[in-house]
Design an enzyme around this catalytic site. Structure first.
Site, PDB file in Angstrom:
ATOM      1  N   ASP A  35       0.851  -1.194   0.000  1.00 50.50           N
ATOM      2  CA  ASP A  35       0.000   0.000   0.000  1.00 50.50           C
ATOM      3  C   ASP A  35       0.890   1.249   0.000  1.00 50.50           C
ATOM      4  OD1 ASP A  35      -3.208   0.527   0.996  1.00 50.50           O
ATOM      5  OD2 ASP A  35      -1.801   2.212   1.108  1.00 50.50           O
ATOM      6  N   ILE A  36       0.498   2.233  -0.779  1.00 46.83           N
ATOM      7  CA  ILE A  36       1.327   3.440  -0.927  1.00 46.83           C
ATOM      8  C   ILE A  36       1.309   4.304   0.344  1.00 46.83           C
ATOM      9  CG2 ILE A  36      -0.399   5.002  -1.931  1.00 46.83           C
ATOM     10  CD1 ILE A  36       1.763   5.657  -4.088  1.00 46.83           C
ATOM     11  N   HIS A 109     -10.097  -5.375  -3.336  1.00 48.66           N
ATOM     12  CA  HIS A 109      -8.777  -5.563  -2.738  1.00 48.66           C
ATOM     13  C   HIS A 109      -8.936  -5.964  -1.282  1.00 48.66           C
ATOM     14  CE1 HIS A 109      -9.935  -1.321  -2.496  1.00 48.66           C
ATOM     15  NE2 HIS A 109      -9.317  -1.262  -1.321  1.00 48.66           N
TER      16      HIS A 109
HETATM   17  P1  AMP Z   1      -9.880   1.391   0.241  1.00 53.55           P
HETATM   18  O1  AMP Z   1     -10.299   2.565   1.061  1.00 53.55           O
HETATM   19  O2  AMP Z   1     -10.139   0.085   0.917  1.00 53.55           O
HETATM   20  O3  AMP Z   1     -10.444   1.452  -1.158  1.00 53.55           O
HETATM   21  O4  AMP Z   1      -8.298   1.463   0.155  1.00 53.55           O
HETATM   22  C1  AMP Z   1      -7.576   1.885  -0.953  1.00 53.55           C
HETATM   23  C2  AMP Z   1      -6.117   1.777  -0.608  1.00 53.55           C
HETATM   24  O5  AMP Z   1      -5.367   1.924  -1.780  1.00 53.55           O
HETATM   25  C3  AMP Z   1      -5.619   2.823   0.397  1.00 53.55           C
HETATM   26  O6  AMP Z   1      -5.071   2.177   1.539  1.00 53.55           O
HETATM   27  C4  AMP Z   1      -4.551   3.574  -0.400  1.00 53.55           C
HETATM   28  O7  AMP Z   1      -3.455   3.963   0.387  1.00 53.55           O
HETATM   29  C5  AMP Z   1      -4.165   2.556  -1.460  1.00 53.55           C
HETATM   30  N1  AMP Z   1      -3.598   3.097  -2.689  1.00 53.55           N
HETATM   31  C6  AMP Z   1      -4.101   4.108  -3.438  1.00 53.55           C
HETATM   32  N2  AMP Z   1      -3.317   4.311  -4.514  1.00 53.55           N
HETATM   33  C7  AMP Z   1      -2.323   3.399  -4.453  1.00 53.55           C
HETATM   34  C8  AMP Z   1      -1.200   3.099  -5.272  1.00 53.55           C
HETATM   35  N3  AMP Z   1      -0.936   3.773  -6.403  1.00 53.55           N
HETATM   36  N4  AMP Z   1      -0.373   2.092  -4.895  1.00 53.55           N
HETATM   37  C9  AMP Z   1      -0.611   1.424  -3.750  1.00 53.55           C
HETATM   38  N5  AMP Z   1      -1.658   1.647  -2.951  1.00 53.55           N
HETATM   39  C10 AMP Z   1      -2.500   2.630  -3.287  1.00 53.55           C
END
Ligand code: AMP
Length: 126
Positions: A35-36, A109
């Site tokens: 996760d970023i 996810h």
């Molecule tokens: P959710 O609220 O469950 O949809 O979580 C989305 C997750 O995606 C969050 O924890 C973000 O930090 C993560 N995220 C968003 N963009 C990226 C990216 N480019 N690479 C990795 N993680 C990401």
């Protein structure tokens, strides 16, 4: 009603290799990456490569091979990063779905969080 999949979501772009990711495990059906914005020392997202919006969409519509592979990758990530409750100190699996689940990215996810005590799952809010 059918789920509408937005192929411009950020994880679809990661799968098309339009933006980079830090891969932890990859198979034909599944990708696990960091996760970023990590919320814990271990914070990995596991996604199917197919176009599924939520956990229940995936569970309803994915093939048995996709579902089996996804779950095996979850286990591999836990072993690889030392957060299984077997050899490590455990972790938390979270999947947010839709509006009430506060899902930001509309591609299914599973968050794997670990590496520190995570506290209680939810705070009761009236
Ligand atoms: P959710 O609220 O469950 O949809 O979580 C989305 C997750 O995606 C969050 O924890 C973000 O930090 C993560 N995220 C968003 N963009 C990226 C990216 N480019 N690479 C990795 N993680 C990401």
């Amino acid at each position: 009603m059918a789920y509408a999949y937005d192929d411009q979501n950020i994880f679809a772009k990661i799968l098309r290799k339009e933006i980079p990711n830090k891969t932890v495990v990859e198979t034909d059906h599944t990708l696990a990456f960091e996760d970023i914005y990590p919320q814990a020392p271990v914070h990995v997202l596991v996604i199917p490569k197919g176009a599924y919006v939520t956990y229940d969409h995936f569970a309803e519509s994915a093939s048995d091979a996709e579902i089996a592979d996804f779950n095996r990758v979850v286990a591999q990530v836990c072993r690889k990063l030392g957060v299984s409750a077997d050899e490590g100190q455990g972790c938390r699996f979270i999947s947010n779905a839709g509006e009430h689940g506060v899902q930001e990215v509309p591609h299914y996810h599973l968050h794997i969080l670990g590496g520190r005590p995570l506290g209680r799952m939810l705070q009761k809010a009236d």
